[in-house]
Write an enzyme that holds these catalytic residues in place. Structure first.
Site, mmCIF file in Angstrom:
data_model
loop_
_atom_site.group_PDB
_atom_site.id
_atom_site.type_symbol
_atom_site.label_atom_id
_atom_site.label_comp_id
_atom_site.label_asym_id
_atom_site.label_seq_id
_atom_site.Cartn_x
_atom_site.Cartn_y
_atom_site.Cartn_z
ATOM 1 C CB SER A 72 -0.957 -0.042 1.189
ATOM 2 O OG SER A 72 -2.013 0.866 1.029
ATOM 3 C CG ASP B 78 -4.341 -1.589 0.335
ATOM 4 O OD1 ASP B 78 -3.620 -2.252 1.103
ATOM 5 O OD2 ASP B 78 -4.288 -0.354 0.240
#
Length: 300
Positions: free
Chosen positions: A79, A192
């Site tokens: 991320s 993510d």
């Protein structure tokens, strides 16, 4: 996994082992325990965890590490950590990254999406921004060994992006479900990486790191959630991710945890303060770090 569930370590390891994906077209490497690969001795890996706005603290920690002579050979990020990691692997110094972080505007990466109901932002602007700064170098051409961790939306498996479009890899690793439209990589829809591996220490070892410094910029969920959808989604990520992070951090030789508790994960205006918080944490960790990973052991 729910926020309150604590999976026994052995069962968790089996889950990770069974859940790591291989997709050669996307440049995804199979973990070392699934496919033997040679490791060079004395390689230092730095793992950069997720944390949205708190990811700016990674830059400060890297400044402290470099000042003390710690320069990694392997960088793996999830991320927000994948964004910082891509710049670092491309050759940007932490001081150069700080300049970029303070200069880039929210509008430069927030491409509001009206054509697709699967996310508020398309993610194309983030991909373009990263590629412009790294001069369109693919992952395998970066100066340091780099990997970005994402999640296969359809199977729930973790994937390690090891080659190909650098900006696309960062986009995929950062595609918070509901906020960003899933990224299509190698025929897979990726979101993510924090969903399955918020602090991807194991992947750094897969890429050959023999010592690993993990930087955890997350924090225990605070009572600071706003009323917007974005804030609710990020708070949910924090709740979900802490148990996973605690387990993954046990695999690192050293974990550095900046104090980000006073910052919201959506507080992108606090970039300078977050970088300073990371620097303070990095400096404070040096005495312990030199005991656990002596510079002499790295041949420096």
């Amino acid at each position: 996994m729910t926020a309150g569930s604590l999976v026994p370590r052995r069962a968790f390891t089996r889950q990770l082992m069974g859940g790591l994906a291989l997709a050669s077209a996307a440049g995804i490497t199979r973990p070392a325990w699934a496919q033997a690969s040679p490791k060079r001795p004395g390689k230092l890996g730095v793992v950069l965890g997720g944390g949205s706005a708190r990811g700016f603290a990674h830059i400060g920690v890297l400044k402290a590490l470099e000042e003390s002579g710690y320069k990694p050979d392997v960088v793996v990020g999830t991320s927000a950590g994948s964004l910082v990691g891509a710049f670092y692997a491309a050759g940007f110094s932490p001081w150069q990254m700080e300049e970029v972080a303070l200069k880039v505007r929210d509008i430069d990466v927030a491409d509001l999406n009206s054509a697709n109901k699967r996310g508020m932002f398309a993610g194309e602007a983030l991909q373009k921004l990263v590629n412009e700064y790294v001069r369109n170098q693919p992952i395998e051409k970066l100066k340091l060994t780099f990997g970005a961790v994402a999640t296969n939306l359809q199977s729930g498996e973790a994937v390690l992006l090891r080659s190909g479009d650098t900006g696309q890899a960062v986009r995929a690793s950062s595609a918070i479900p509901g906020v960003f439209v899933p990224a299509l990589v190698g025929g897979m829809e990726l979101v993510d990486g924090g969903l399955v591996s918020p602090l991807p220490v194991r992947f750094a070892r897969t890429l050959g790191a023999t010592q690993v410094i993990a930087i955890d910029v997350g924090t225990k969920p605070q009572n600071n959630v706003g009323n917007g959808l974005y804030e609710v989604i990020l708070q949910s990520f924090e709740i979900m991710g802490r148990a996973l992070t605690a387990l993954e951090s046990k695999e690192a030789d050293m974990v550095i945890r900046p104090d980000t508790s006073r910052f919201s994960s959506t507080d992108f205006a606090a970039r300078k303060d977050l970088i300073q918080a990371g620097y303070v944490a990095g400096r404070s960790a040096l005495a312990e770090l030199k005991l656990k990973i002596p510079l002499a052991a790295k041949g420096k």
